[in-house]
Design a protein around this motif. Structure first.
Motif, short mmCIF file in Angstrom:
data_model
loop_
_atom_site.label_atom_id
_atom_site.label_comp_id
_atom_site.label_asym_id
_atom_site.label_seq_id
_atom_site.Cartn_x
_atom_site.Cartn_y
_atom_site.Cartn_z
N LEU A 108 -58.91 1.01 -76.55
CA LEU A 108 -58.75 0.04 -75.74
C LEU A 108 -57.46 -0.80 -75.80
CD1 LEU A 108 -60.38 -1.01 -73.39
CD2 LEU A 108 -61.34 -2.95 -74.71
N ALA A 110 -54.83 0.00 -78.11
CA ALA A 110 -53.70 0.68 -78.21
C ALA A 110 -53.98 2.13 -77.96
CB ALA A 110 -52.96 0.45 -79.77
N PRO A 111 -53.88 2.66 -76.95
CA PRO A 111 -54.43 4.30 -76.64
C PRO A 111 -52.97 5.04 -76.93
CG PRO A 111 -53.95 3.06 -74.72
CD PRO A 111 -53.99 2.08 -75.60
N GLN A 117 -52.34 8.06 -72.43
CA GLN A 117 -51.94 6.89 -71.55
C GLN A 117 -53.19 5.89 -71.27
OE1 GLN A 117 -50.86 8.77 -67.94
NE2 GLN A 117 -48.93 9.78 -68.77
N PRO A 118 -52.86 4.59 -70.82
CA PRO A 118 -53.99 3.59 -70.62
C PRO A 118 -54.87 4.16 -69.63
CG PRO A 118 -51.78 2.54 -70.72
CD PRO A 118 -51.54 3.84 -70.89
N ARG A 119 -54.74 4.82 -68.53
CA ARG A 119 -55.57 5.20 -67.61
C ARG A 119 -56.54 6.27 -68.06
NH1 ARG A 119 -54.02 9.64 -63.94
NH2 ARG A 119 -52.29 10.58 -64.86
N GLY A 121 -57.06 6.33 -71.57
CA GLY A 121 -57.62 5.79 -73.06
C GLY A 121 -58.96 4.66 -72.61
N THR A 122 -58.67 3.98 -71.47
CA THR A 122 -59.44 3.14 -71.33
C THR A 122 -60.91 3.81 -71.15
OG1 THR A 122 -57.66 1.62 -70.33
CG2 THR A 122 -60.23 1.11 -69.79
N SER A 125 -62.41 4.88 -74.38
CA SER A 125 -62.87 3.89 -75.26
C SER A 125 -64.03 3.13 -74.90
CB SER A 125 -61.53 2.71 -75.29
OG SER A 125 -61.64 2.15 -74.14
#
Length: 156
Positions: A108, A110-111, A117-119, A121-122, A125
């Protein structure tokens, strides 16, 4: 106007007519019961220059007597709790659930550490966090530990 007020006060039946006599009776009753014996009289509380040197010497506070060491007495009465028991050893499944929880936090925050990518990794997580918390909740005991004996205390 003042005359009317005075007459109305005399004719009033709200309170007793002779308050001083009733107050004196109350005080006498309290003195019979022993209330206020240890209180100072008004004459004793006021300094009076007419008293002799003997009375003035009595007004000086006496020196306190040597008291035994208070610390020794306080230490005897002080409760020292026993050492707490050591933490139990964590099982492998508990460590795995905590690992999932930490992995979810890292994904959440530091992906990019995992090359995601954050989209992406979120959601991963959130799944890891929910899996770790759920695993810990499912492992909670509803029964007393096996070594608790026959007396399990009060249970709600």
């Amino acid at each position: 106007m003042e005359r009317l007020w005075m007459n109305a006060r005399r004719d009033s039946t709200d309170g007793p007519e002779n308050v001083d006599e009733l107050f004196a009776e109350i005080v006498a009753g309290l003195e019979r019961d022993g209330v206020g014996k240890d209180w100072l009289d008004v004459d004793e509380a006021r300094p009076d220059d007419s008293r002799g040197d003997e009375d003035a010497a009595q007004d000086v506070a006496p020196e306190p007597e040597e008291q035994p060491d208070r610390r020794a007495h306080e230490d005897e009465d002080h409760y020292v709790p026993p050492e707490p028991p050591p933490f139990p050893v964590l099982r492998a499944s508990t460590l795995a659930a905590l690992g999932l929880f930490v992995l979810g936090i890292v994904l959440l925050v530091a992906p990019g550490l995992f090359g995601l990518q954050p989209r992406i990794g979120t959601p991963l997580s959130l799944v890891a966090l929910c899996a770790g918390v759920g695993w810990l909740i499912l492992r909670m005991r509803n029964t007393p530990p096996p070594d608790s004996g026959w007396d399990d205390g009060a249970q709600v």
